[in-house]
Design an enzyme around this catalytic site. Structure first.
Site, PDB file in Angstrom:
ATOM      1  N   HIS A 119       0.836  -1.202   0.000  1.00 34.87           N
ATOM      2  CA  HIS A 119       0.000   0.000   0.000  1.00 34.87           C
ATOM      3  C   HIS A 119       0.870   1.251   0.000  1.00 34.87           C
ATOM      4  CE1 HIS A 119      -2.875   2.972   1.899  1.00 34.87           C
ATOM      5  NE2 HIS A 119      -3.525   2.531   0.842  1.00 34.87           N
ATOM      6  N   HIS A 144      -8.650   7.589  -3.616  1.00 36.09           N
ATOM      7  CA  HIS A 144      -8.785   6.153  -3.872  1.00 36.09           C
ATOM      8  C   HIS A 144      -9.934   5.841  -4.825  1.00 36.09           C
ATOM      9  CE1 HIS A 144      -6.446   6.132  -0.120  1.00 36.09           C
ATOM     10  NE2 HIS A 144      -6.001   4.963  -0.506  1.00 36.09           N
ATOM     11  N   ARG A 218      -2.845  23.242   0.745  1.00 38.34           N
ATOM     12  CA  ARG A 218      -2.450  21.835   0.877  1.00 38.34           C
ATOM     13  C   ARG A 218      -3.065  21.282   2.152  1.00 38.34           C
ATOM     14  NH1 ARG A 218      -2.245  17.013   0.520  1.00 38.34           N
ATOM     15  NH2 ARG A 218      -0.359  15.746   0.306  1.00 38.34           N
ATOM     16  N   CYS A 265       5.264  23.594  -1.180  1.00 34.52           N
ATOM     17  CA  CYS A 265       5.012  22.169  -0.967  1.00 34.52           C
ATOM     18  C   CYS A 265       6.172  21.362  -1.538  1.00 34.52           C
ATOM     19  CB  CYS A 265       3.706  21.770  -1.648  1.00 34.52           C
ATOM     20  SG  CYS A 265       3.291  20.021  -1.489  1.00 34.52           S
ATOM     21  N   TYR A 401       7.241  12.558   2.564  1.00 33.11           N
ATOM     22  CA  TYR A 401       8.080  13.753   2.432  1.00 33.11           C
ATOM     23  C   TYR A 401       9.555  13.438   2.671  1.00 33.11           C
ATOM     24  CZ  TYR A 401       3.577  16.040   2.353  1.00 33.11           C
ATOM     25  OH  TYR A 401       2.291  16.407   2.020  1.00 33.11           O
TER      26      TYR A 401
END
Length: 546
Positions: A119, A144, A218, A265, A401
């Protein structure tokens, strides 16, 4: 007529059934003038006195064959298509790797045991739905609910819920985003739920300060609707110190500090990496970056009141937001204590943005602002601050990240070995003209932004209009900033001459900071499976008309 009936029954059958089917063999025997079982055409003409009897015999046999074969075909299809039925209790009992990990979507049951470790969001996220329905989590993480995800999930289908169990989901799939704020229509939406959007490039560099309504957004979870009158920020005290529970009014009593900071970001310009090879993440273009004037209390002042001091040991300040998923898991991140306690680092517990209370999308009533650091550490809707011996255990700190080699894929990635992104590398992009635009010959105005993490100042932006054969230096605009405290971007501009015979321009920009860090020329060598740290030369192609 009998010949047509024969053909209508026989010709439609698969070859294996034509030869091996017992009913068919009997029919051939009844209709044929010999005893051979080869599928040759039987005689369907009759000349003896018993022709009428024989005709009805053949017709009856053929009709009987049709009924038998239809039933046979139905049984075969039923045996192939009839799903196995399970109860909710069956599913509920398969909620860990030892028993197997089952989930449901609608009335369908899936065994995803072999997919748990694959996943992309990490095993822990998928295990939240183990033994139950996916709907509440797909409502939260709407990314999803895509055709390719459903296609992947279909490979793990093992059956369906009993009809009495599939009448209604075991958990009400209410909309957790129903109370999200209204957004500016100019924003380019990358994800509706959770909401993620960027300003169009033509608006992004219209001014040095980005207006609040079009500041890039974000969000990882639904936007909480917090009451400023009952809001409390919990600051865990140091050993021997005192823990704090601060209201918004309490924060206003600390000395107010203002600083202009650019937030970017980690996934800004990810869409360019996607063109090299598929990556995981939102398809940000050049707009996941914005600049604002922030105001609030210095984090170092608040930590000092709670008894914290800068120490020699490696310590981290952990932040926890008040946004959460259905399990109560909140967004979290951390920064080194050394940065948090340094007054020159100007880390804020901000309550104002461009002279106004923080908008809800940007953390109302209080957020962290960490100048020079990736946007992922600027935790919004701040609820808790603590000093720990290790960095935050949040998924977004430990399992997201982070950058990796281009050779690393989802089968070989090890998040534990990669450091968390803090300061971002040198970056620049073209906002005008846009890729595919049509410009007139003569003079073209080229505009964009440049920024570098860690307070490093942008000292130069080079621009080419011929694909990198020749370069010109752009004019830098914006505030002059202190050395090592250049927290905000520079807007840049170049007026370039375009010959009348020129048919197209291949425009490139690249920036240099005061440590002489430069951008890489292409994307491929910096590609990574998360699509972060995308800072290659930015390129746009435009057509020229007389």
């Amino acid at each position: 007529m009998l010949l047509q009936l024969y053909r209508s029954v026989v010709v439609r059958l698969p070859q294996a059934i034509r030869v091996k089917s017992t009913p068919l063999r009997l029919c051939i025997q009844a209709c044929s003038t010999n005893d051979s079982l080869e599928p040759q055409h039987p005689s369907l003409t009759f000349s003896d006195d018993n022709s009428r009897t024989r005709r009805w015999k053949v017709m009856g046999t053929l009709l009987g064959l049709g009924v038998v074969l239809v039933y046979h075909e139905h049984r075969c299809r039923a045996s192939q298509e009839s799903p196995r039925m399970y109860s909710k209790e069956d599913v509920r009992s398969h909620n860990n790797p030892k028993t197997g990990v089952w989930v449901t979507l609608g009335s369908e049951v899936f065994d995803v045991t072999k997919f748990v470790d694959l996943h992309p969001g990490g095993p822990s996220k998928l295990m939240l739905a183990a033994g139950g329905p996916l709907e509440p989590f797909w409502a939260l993480y709407a990314v999803h609910n895509q055709p390719h995800v459903r296609e992947l999930l279909a490979e793990y289908k093992i059956g369906e819920l009993n009809p009495e169990d599939s009448m209604s989901p075991s958990v009400e799939a209410s909309d957790p985003y129903a109370d999200d704020p209204i957004r500016h229509p100019a924003l380019r939406i990358n994800s509706q739920r959770p909401f993620n959007a960027e300003p169009p490039p033509e608006l992004l560099t219209e001014g040095y300060i980005t207006p609040n309504p079009i500041f890039f957004t974000r969000n990882h979870l639904p936007v909480p609707n917090l009451d400023p009158h009952t809001y409390r920020l919990h600051v865990v005290g140091a050993p021997g110190g005192q823990s704090l529970s601060l209201s918004l009014d309490d924060l206003h009593k600390f000395p107010k500090h203002e600083v202009t900071v650019t937030l970017q970001c980690a996934g800004n310009r990810r869409s360019e990496m996607s063109k090299v090879k598929e990556v995981k993440g939102l398809e940000w273009r050049t707009g996941a970056i914005s600049t604002a004037r922030w105001a609030g209390a210095r984090l170092c002042d608040v930590l000092a009141q709670a008894g914290h001091r800068l120490c020699d040991s490696e310590a981290h300040v952990c932040f926890e937001g008040l946004d959460s998923d259905p399990t109560g898991t909140a967004y979290g991140a951390s920064i080194p204590l050394a940065r948090a306690m340094d007054p020159e680092a100007e880390v804020l517990l901000a309550y104002e943005m461009n002279g106004q209370p923080l908008p809800r999308d940007h953390g109302f009533p209080v957020r962290v602002v960490v100048p020079g650091v990736v946007g992922a550490r600027h935790v919004k809707w701040l609820g808790r601050v603590s000093v720990e011996s290790e960095e935050s255990y949040s998924h977004w700190q430990r399992r997201d990240y982070k950058g990796f080699s281009p050779s690393v894929d989802w089968d070989t990635v090890n998040f534990d070995l990669a450091p968390s992104i803090q300061e971002l590398p040198i970056q620049s992009a073209i906002t005008q003209p846009q890729d595919g635009a049509i410009v007139e010959s003569g003079e073209v105005t080229i505009k964009g932004y440049a920024w570098s993490g860690g307070g490093r100042a942008v000292i130069r932006v080079d621009v080419s209009v011929d694909g990198g054969l020749t370069w010109q230096e752009a004019e830098l605009e914006g505030e002059e900033q202190c050395p090592r405290k250049a927290w905000a971007w520079r807007i840049w501009q170049l007026k370039a001459q375009v010959p009348a015979e020129q048919k197209e321009l291949n425009i490139i920009c690249k920036a240099v900071d005061d440590s002489y860090n430069v951008q890489p020329d292409t994307v491929a060598p910096i590609w990574n499976l998360r699509g972060v740290l995308s800072n290659a030369w930015h390129r746009v192609h435009v057509q020229v008309v007389p």
